[in-house]
Design a protein around this motif. Structure first.
Motif, mmCIF file in Angstrom:
data_model
loop_
_atom_site.group_PDB
_atom_site.id
_atom_site.type_symbol
_atom_site.label_atom_id
_atom_site.label_comp_id
_atom_site.label_asym_id
_atom_site.label_seq_id
_atom_site.Cartn_x
_atom_site.Cartn_y
_atom_site.Cartn_z
ATOM 1 N N GLU A 1 -1.367 -2.590 14.410
ATOM 2 C CA GLU A 1 -1.234 -2.044 13.054
ATOM 3 C C GLU A 1 0.234 -1.930 12.645
ATOM 4 O OE1 GLU A 1 -3.677 1.189 11.371
ATOM 5 O OE2 GLU A 1 -4.428 1.390 13.422
ATOM 6 N N ILE A 2 1.060 -1.443 13.572
ATOM 7 C CA ILE A 2 2.493 -1.314 13.279
ATOM 8 C C ILE A 2 3.089 -2.680 12.964
ATOM 9 C CG2 ILE A 2 4.752 -0.728 14.257
ATOM 10 C CD1 ILE A 2 3.287 1.406 15.957
ATOM 11 N N ALA A 3 2.776 -3.671 13.800
ATOM 12 C CA ALA A 3 3.311 -5.014 13.597
ATOM 13 C C ALA A 3 2.916 -5.567 12.232
ATOM 14 C CB ALA A 3 2.818 -5.937 14.715
ATOM 15 N N GLN A 4 1.674 -5.375 11.855
ATOM 16 C CA GLN A 4 1.189 -5.867 10.555
ATOM 17 C C GLN A 4 1.855 -5.140 9.396
ATOM 18 O OE1 GLN A 4 -3.446 -6.764 11.869
ATOM 19 N NE2 GLN A 4 -2.830 -4.744 11.222
ATOM 20 N N SER A 5 1.793 -3.797 9.446
ATOM 21 C CA SER A 5 2.237 -2.995 8.298
ATOM 22 C C SER A 5 3.734 -3.104 8.083
ATOM 23 C CB SER A 5 1.826 -1.530 8.510
ATOM 24 O OG SER A 5 0.419 -1.438 8.681
ATOM 25 N N GLU A 6 4.506 -3.008 9.154
ATOM 26 C CA GLU A 6 5.955 -3.102 9.022
ATOM 27 C C GLU A 6 6.384 -4.551 8.788
ATOM 28 O OE1 GLU A 6 8.122 -0.993 12.015
ATOM 29 O OE2 GLU A 6 7.019 0.877 11.654
ATOM 30 N N GLY A 7 5.623 -5.490 9.355
ATOM 31 C CA GLY A 7 5.927 -6.894 9.107
ATOM 32 C C GLY A 7 5.723 -7.285 7.661
ATOM 33 N N ALA A 8 4.743 -6.655 7.009
ATOM 34 C CA ALA A 8 4.473 -6.964 5.602
ATOM 35 C C ALA A 8 5.436 -6.254 4.669
ATOM 36 C CB ALA A 8 3.028 -6.583 5.261
ATOM 37 N N SER A 9 5.763 -4.988 4.981
ATOM 38 C CA SER A 9 6.590 -4.202 4.052
ATOM 39 C C SER A 9 8.082 -4.332 4.326
ATOM 40 C CB SER A 9 6.203 -2.720 4.141
ATOM 41 O OG SER A 9 6.616 -2.157 5.381
ATOM 42 N N GLY A 10 8.437 -4.572 5.589
ATOM 43 C CA GLY A 10 9.852 -4.691 5.938
ATOM 44 C C GLY A 10 10.536 -3.381 6.233
ATOM 45 N N HIS A 11 9.773 -2.283 6.323
ATOM 46 C CA HIS A 11 10.391 -0.990 6.648
ATOM 47 C C HIS A 11 9.446 -0.154 7.512
ATOM 48 C CE1 HIS A 11 7.790 0.689 3.545
ATOM 49 N NE2 HIS A 11 8.308 -0.147 2.667
ATOM 50 N N ASP A 12 9.944 0.996 7.996
ATOM 51 C CA ASP A 12 9.156 1.870 8.865
ATOM 52 C C ASP A 12 7.867 2.288 8.170
ATOM 53 O OD1 ASP A 12 11.081 1.676 10.779
ATOM 54 O OD2 ASP A 12 12.020 3.606 10.340
ATOM 55 N N TRP A 13 6.816 2.447 8.965
ATOM 56 C CA TRP A 13 5.478 2.694 8.407
ATOM 57 C C TRP A 13 5.035 4.136 8.635
ATOM 58 C CZ3 TRP A 13 0.377 1.562 11.212
ATOM 59 C CH2 TRP A 13 -0.701 1.661 10.331
ATOM 60 N N VAL A 14 4.825 4.543 9.884
ATOM 61 C CA VAL A 14 4.317 5.875 10.207
ATOM 62 C C VAL A 14 5.389 6.667 10.934
ATOM 63 C CG1 VAL A 14 2.645 7.143 11.623
ATOM 64 C CG2 VAL A 14 1.896 5.158 10.297
ATOM 65 N N LYS A 15 5.522 7.940 10.565
ATOM 66 C CA LYS A 15 6.561 8.773 11.178
ATOM 67 C C LYS A 15 6.098 9.421 12.480
ATOM 68 C CE LYS A 15 10.122 12.089 9.831
ATOM 69 N NZ LYS A 15 10.621 12.974 8.758
ATOM 70 N N TYR A 16 4.854 9.911 12.509
ATOM 71 C CA TYR A 16 4.332 10.601 13.693
ATOM 72 C C TYR A 16 2.995 9.979 14.114
ATOM 73 C CZ TYR A 16 7.535 14.206 11.947
ATOM 74 O OH TYR A 16 8.637 14.881 11.473
ATOM 75 N N TRP A 17 2.859 9.741 15.416
ATOM 76 C CA TRP A 17 1.609 9.225 15.977
ATOM 77 C C TRP A 17 0.988 10.294 16.867
ATOM 78 C CZ3 TRP A 17 -0.694 4.566 14.881
ATOM 79 C CH2 TRP A 17 0.066 3.656 14.133
ATOM 80 N N LEU A 18 -0.268 10.674 16.580
ATOM 81 C CA LEU A 18 -0.987 11.680 17.367
ATOM 82 C C LEU A 18 -2.204 11.035 18.018
ATOM 83 C CD1 LEU A 18 0.767 13.504 15.502
ATOM 84 C CD2 LEU A 18 -1.147 15.121 15.472
ATOM 85 N N HIS A 19 -2.371 11.272 19.313
ATOM 86 C CA HIS A 19 -3.493 10.686 20.045
ATOM 87 C C HIS A 19 -4.160 11.739 20.933
ATOM 88 C CE1 HIS A 19 -1.061 7.035 19.114
ATOM 89 N NE2 HIS A 19 -2.272 6.548 18.878
ATOM 90 N N ASN A 20 -5.470 11.839 20.816
ATOM 91 C CA ASN A 20 -6.198 12.771 21.683
ATOM 92 C C ASN A 20 -6.606 12.090 22.986
ATOM 93 O OD1 ASN A 20 -8.405 11.720 19.533
ATOM 94 N ND2 ASN A 20 -9.374 11.971 21.535
ATOM 95 N N GLY A 21 -6.824 12.908 24.029
ATOM 96 C CA GLY A 21 -7.146 12.397 25.355
ATOM 97 C C GLY A 21 -8.571 11.890 25.475
ATOM 98 N N PHE A 22 -8.858 11.283 26.619
ATOM 99 C CA PHE A 22 -10.177 10.716 26.897
ATOM 100 C C PHE A 22 -11.184 11.818 27.214
ATOM 101 C CE2 PHE A 22 -7.319 7.196 28.338
ATOM 102 C CZ PHE A 22 -7.713 6.266 27.389
#
Length: 499
Positions: free
Chosen positions: A238-259
């Motif tokens: 997602e980062i590669a796509q979104s930043e590749g299309a816009s040319g700038h930073d996409w998301v500031k904070y990434w939150l992930h819950n455990g398994f």
């Protein structure tokens, strides 16, 4: 107020500083709707629902977007197995998901976009990637060229060169690199397809979330969340796509819950899986437990930690809720009815008698949403409420009880706990006893008396007492007790509760 968030990008806690002061844009990867949702899905949804509630309680304006993936290989295969269209299949399971979320006490997101409604946005993003020399056509498909995006692997910490050298990815002669991923799949016989500049086909999974999040939250937004299993490759892509299309930073904070791990009777932990026979859907569990029990079970663990699943732990969670509702039940007897939940903040003048508890709650939640500590505050408040209930009756006592209830339920509302009438909690009668169930056949497991059977016995006992047939009355009380039901007689009448 400083909210600290553990950012998976960089793997450290950081203060929350939103792009627009006072506002938060949050996107969470939703479910792929080809089957009923399971306890792992419940964890993601409860975690981020609680995070949104806390951000709002802290005065932030939140725009919460959670998608549905309604086109995918699994969806196509399942629809073909059942001989129905993907639209019929996804409609059924979106409805089921929404019903499950209602039982879990979930607030609705602000937007719930579906992938198939956003094909134009996906195609526009793919065209930008091709124009930016980050994607290429091959064999009727369109692929993202991962080695042309210099930041690839930054979120997951994976090195692309090492991935390629140790790759077990099937060789695909259409790809320039084994880890290039598909953006648009050319049409195959008997598969759903839509027109595109590259011919009829359908989108790849990763492009769906990039397009939908960017449409509703902009080309840069604050928080993106999901389960740890999505870090690679989904969120990395997602980062590669979104930043590749816009040319700038996409998301500031990434939150992930455990398994979620399943704990066996022998105490061994294993990943929840249908193939291992340890798999339970949310609606399976809701036949045996109220949604609030699942909610407190999930929140008793920090969202980033692994969550051990067992029926013993679910029963512990239910016992904890019993303690909260026992205190509220005592308050209800004093007050006649429970006051509604109120908005509680550490600065509220009305909260001074319980200011330390309120501050402790918000301190816990501000520290990377530490729900176990926040839940513990509710138990402390229940204990204090029980002490107030022991005081001699007076007008001051009623005011003190009411205040304790308001604060306890006000904080509980942020966690989605202690919001029901105590009788609703104690009179829940499970349909099945899943602790004794075959996970593939939960319909025929006897869980004891139904609510209708309990009420019928209560009425029969009342008639026996009217007729002064105390032997029959006692027999019925014993029968109910043997089924885990306590009968409560008072001058207002007879009620019951589950033990």
């Amino acid at each position: 107020m400083t909210i600290q968030i553990f950012n998976s990008m960089g793997r450290k806690k950081e203060p929350l500083q939103t792009l627009v002061p006072g506002k938060v844009g949050l996107y969470v990867c939703g479910v792929t709707v080809y089957d009923y949702s399971h306890i792992g899905h419940a964890r993601v949804m409860v975690v981020f629902d609680t995070i949104v509630r806390h951000l709002k309680a802290r005065g932030l304006e939140v725009t919460y977007v959670r998608n549905y993936t309604d086109i995918d290989d699994k969806i196509i295969n399942r629809a073909n197995e059942l001989g129905i269209t993907i639209g019929e299949l996804t409609k059924k399971y979106i409805k089921a998901f929404q019903e499950d979320m209602g039982q879990l006490g979930m607030d609705d997101p602000d937007m719930e976009p579906r992938a198939t409604d956003h094909l134009a946005e996906m195609q526009t993003m793919i065209e930008k990637l091709i124009a930016n020399d980050l994607a290429y056509e091959s064999g009727g498909d369109v692929y993202y060229a991962v080695d042309r995006f210099k930041k690839y692997g930054l979120l997951s910490g994976k090195n692309l060169a090492e991935l390629v050298s140790g790759s077990r990815v099937d060789i695909n002669e259409q790809k320039q690199n084994p880890f290039d991923f598909v953006l648009w799949k050319g049409a195959k016989p008997d598969e759903p397809q839509w027109p595109s500049p590259w011919g009829p086909g359908r989108p790849g999974w990763h492009i769906e979330c990039s397009a939908m999040s960017s449409k509703y939250l902009g080309e840069s937004f604050d928080i993106h969340g999901g389960g740890r299993d999505l870090i690679f490759p989904h969120h990395e892509n997602e980062i590669a796509q979104s930043e590749g299309a816009s040319g700038h930073d996409w998301v500031k904070y990434w939150l992930h819950n455990g398994f979620v791990n399943v704990v066996s009777d022998e105490g061994e932990r294993e990943k929840m899986s249908k193939s291992l026979g340890n798999f339970f859907t949310i609606r399976d569990l809701l036949k045996a437990y109220r949604g609030e029990v699942l909610r407190v079970f999930i929140l008793n663990n920090h969202y980033r930690s692994p969550l051990d699943f067992s029926f013993g732990l679910l029963n512990v969670a239910r016992g904890g809720l019993d303690r909260l509702y026992s205190a509220l039940d005592g308050a209800k007897k004093i007050l006649g009815s429970l006051p509604s939940s109120v908005v509680v903040t550490p600065q509220s003048e009305a909260d001074k008698p319980l200011a330390a508890d309120v501050e402790k709650f918000f301190t816990a939640m501000d520290d990377d949403f530490n729900t176990p500590k926040a839940v513990a505050v509710l138990f402390e408040l229940a204990k204090k409420l029980n002490l107030v209930l022991l005081k001699p009756d007076s007008a001051d006592k009623k005011l003190e009880v009411a205040h304790h209830v308001e604060v306890m339920r006000g904080l509980g509302a942020i966690l989605g706990l202690a919001q029901f009438d105590p009788l609703d909690h104690f009179q829940f009668a499970p349909e099945v006893n899943l602790a004794k169930a075959d996970v593939n056949d939960t319909q025929d497991v006897d869980a004891g008396l139904t609510v209708e059977q309990i009420e019928a016995l209560i009425n029969k006992r009342s008639e026996a007492r009217k007729d002064k047939n105390f032997a029959e009355s006692d027999r019925i009380r014993d029968e109910l007790a043997a089924n885990g039901i306590t009968v409560l007689d008072s001058k207002e009448g007879t009620t019951w509760r589950r033990n």
